[in-house]
Design an enzyme around this catalytic site. Structure first.
Site, PDB file in Angstrom:
ATOM      1  N   ALA A 169     -13.125  18.467  22.413  1.00 42.76           N
ATOM      2  CA  ALA A 169     -11.850  19.192  22.513  1.00 42.76           C
ATOM      3  C   ALA A 169     -11.006  18.842  23.747  1.00 42.76           C
ATOM      4  CB  ALA A 169     -12.027  20.698  22.415  1.00 42.76           C
ATOM      5  N   ALA A 170     -11.417  17.829  24.519  1.00 44.00           N
ATOM      6  CA  ALA A 170     -10.590  17.437  25.671  1.00 44.00           C
ATOM      7  C   ALA A 170      -9.208  17.027  25.174  1.00 44.00           C
ATOM      8  CB  ALA A 170     -11.239  16.287  26.429  1.00 44.00           C
ATOM      9  N   GLY A 171      -9.197  16.156  24.167  1.00 42.08           N
ATOM     10  CA  GLY A 171      -7.920  15.688  23.617  1.00 42.08           C
ATOM     11  C   GLY A 171      -7.130  16.830  22.985  1.00 42.08           C
ATOM     12  N   ASP A 172      -7.821  17.731  22.294  1.00 43.80           N
ATOM     13  CA  ASP A 172      -7.125  18.856  21.644  1.00 43.80           C
ATOM     14  C   ASP A 172      -6.463  19.754  22.680  1.00 43.80           C
ATOM     15  OD1 ASP A 172      -7.932  17.962  19.156  1.00 43.80           O
ATOM     16  OD2 ASP A 172      -9.740  19.191  19.130  1.00 43.80           O
TER      17      ASP A 172
HETATM   18  P1  ADP Z   1     -10.192  12.672  23.113  1.00 42.41           P
HETATM   19  O1  ADP Z   1     -11.049  13.895  23.203  1.00 42.41           O
HETATM   20  O2  ADP Z   1      -9.124  12.792  22.075  1.00 42.41           O
HETATM   21  O3  ADP Z   1     -10.934  11.365  23.052  1.00 42.41           O
HETATM   22  P2  ADP Z   1      -9.815  12.149  25.940  1.00 42.41           P
HETATM   23  O4  ADP Z   1     -11.302  12.124  26.089  1.00 42.41           O
HETATM   24  O5  ADP Z   1      -9.071  10.917  26.261  1.00 42.41           O
HETATM   25  O6  ADP Z   1      -9.372  12.675  24.494  1.00 42.41           O
HETATM   26  O7  ADP Z   1      -9.308  13.347  26.890  1.00 42.41           O
HETATM   27  C1  ADP Z   1      -7.992  13.828  26.950  1.00 42.41           C
HETATM   28  C2  ADP Z   1      -7.601  14.037  28.396  1.00 42.41           C
HETATM   29  O8  ADP Z   1      -8.486  15.007  29.012  1.00 42.41           O
HETATM   30  C3  ADP Z   1      -7.676  12.794  29.262  1.00 42.41           C
HETATM   31  O9  ADP Z   1      -6.471  12.053  29.181  1.00 42.41           O
HETATM   32  C4  ADP Z   1      -7.924  13.381  30.658  1.00 42.41           C
HETATM   33  O10 ADP Z   1      -6.704  13.783  31.263  1.00 42.41           O
HETATM   34  C5  ADP Z   1      -8.767  14.632  30.352  1.00 42.41           C
HETATM   35  N1  ADP Z   1     -10.208  14.287  30.463  1.00 42.41           N
HETATM   36  C6  ADP Z   1     -11.037  13.844  29.479  1.00 42.41           C
HETATM   37  N2  ADP Z   1     -12.277  13.586  29.939  1.00 42.41           N
HETATM   38  C7  ADP Z   1     -12.249  13.872  31.276  1.00 42.41           C
HETATM   39  C8  ADP Z   1     -13.207  13.816  32.344  1.00 42.41           C
HETATM   40  N3  ADP Z   1     -14.462  13.414  32.132  1.00 42.41           N
HETATM   41  N4  ADP Z   1     -12.797  14.194  33.581  1.00 42.41           N
HETATM   42  C9  ADP Z   1     -11.545  14.621  33.815  1.00 42.41           C
HETATM   43  N5  ADP Z   1     -10.581  14.691  32.852  1.00 42.41           N
HETATM   44  C10 ADP Z   1     -10.920  14.323  31.605  1.00 42.41           C
END
Ligand code: ADP
Length: 304
Positions: free
Chosen positions: A247-250
């Site tokens: 859910a980071a991207g979400d």
């Molecule tokens: P998805 O879940 O769609 O693959 P990402 O992993 O690229 O998306 O994460 C979306 C955003 O969340 C990133 O651009 C970044 O800003 C933040 N993020 C993701 N993973 C991390 C991490 N390990 N540490 C800090 N910020 C993170």
């Protein structure tokens, strides 16, 4: 008002020391059922960040569907346009997370496949009353295409998270104001392998030639890159202790929608979303890991 059109899934999450290899059975550490689905996660992220949001989507008429609706409703998402479909299961995502916070996901779409262009026509007034419309690709692609073209005809700002990635044609992309893929999705939808910044710019150019106005490519712990016809700019991630990147991207996309809806610039929106994404990876689960507005403001204040 922000409208999210997309999927609702129950996430069946297994935590394990390491991923099994094919044919292997291993003993995991623990198991949880957590409300998820890209559409629902993005709607939930938006509600928790304090914006008015409604969701258009489908669940099955089963216990998992009821739990998903209840959970979104409790967090403040307008669920009145979510349809219950008889005779099909609610969407599920079977997620495995290892001790290094890597994840593997299998999605079974179930009721999400039943969201049709007719359902969007029924909710035309909902699109009309929105300022920003957010979509992903976990519901039928023809439905998403119809949503984007209707939203653009109504003069709304559209944000597309092209996940899971498929090749998208000009008719589709011409109605996307802000495209937010991760690096893997960018490669798949552009057909260009991305190994460096110049590849990324070329891949983005392919999509801008098809009508996309702005791209934000998310790169996990490397942050993200904003690309438009004026050039590209990188935004580094915050350094945090990541325990689960689900859910980071979400959360990032939800945060972009909220900031834009508040009239902020895309640059300000990306700064805000970078903080939201960082907080999300410090907690386990999908919707359970999405931060409240106050948490984000404290985080931004404290790391400065
Ligand atoms: P998805 O879940 O769609 O693959 P990402 O992993 O690229 O998306 O994460 C979306 C955003 O969340 C990133 O651009 C970044 O800003 C933040 N993020 C993701 N993973 C991390 C991490 N390990 N540490 C800090 N910020 C993170």
């Amino acid at each position: 008002m922000i409208t999210v059109v997309g999927s609702l899934n129950m996430d069946l999450v297994t935590y394990t020391g390491r991923m099994p290899v094919i044919g292997e059975t291993i003993i995991g550490k623990s198991f949880k059922q957590i409300p998820g689905g890209k559409g629902a996660n993005q709607a939930d992220a938006i509600a928790k960040l304090g914006a008015k949001v409604r969701m258009i989507g489908c669940v099955g008429s089963d216990d998992m569907g009821n739990t998903l609706l209840e959970s979104l409703n409790n967090d403040g998402v307008d669920i009145t346009r979510i349809k219950k479909v008889e005779g099909i299961s609610t969407g599920i995502a079977s997620i495995t997370v290892d001790s290094a916070a890597n994840n593997c996901i299998i999605v079974v779409s179930g009721a999400n496949n039943m969201l049709s262009a007719d359902d969007i026509r029924t909710s035309y007034d909902a699109l009309q009353n929105s300022d920003v419309v957010v979509a992903q690709l976990e519901v039928p692609i023809e439905t998403v295409k119809y949503v984007l073209s209707t939203a653009k005809q109504l003069g709304k700002l559209t944000i597309l998270n092209p996940a899971p990635a498929v090749e998208l044609d000009k008719d589709f992309l011409a109605n996307v104001d802000i495209l937010v893929p991760n690096d893997t999705e960018l490669q798949l939808i552009s057909g260009i392998q991305v190994n460096n910044d110049s590849d990324m710019e070329n891949a983005a150019q392919v999509l801008m030639n098809k009508g996309v106005r702005e791209l934000i490519v998310t790169l996990g712990d490397k942050g993200c890159v904003h690309i438009n016809k004026l050039g590209m700019k990188a935004y580094p991630a915050y350094k945090v202790n990541a325990v689960d990147t689900t859910a980071a991207g979400d959360s990032f996309i939800g945060a972009v929608a909220v900031a834009i809806n508040e009239g902020k610039s895309l640059e300000e929106a990306i700064h805000f979303a970078t903080a939201v994404g960082a907080i999300t990876v410090t907690k386990e689960g999908a919707q359970s890991s999405l931060p409240l507005r106050g948490e984000v403001e404290t985080f931004i204040r404290d790391v400065k």
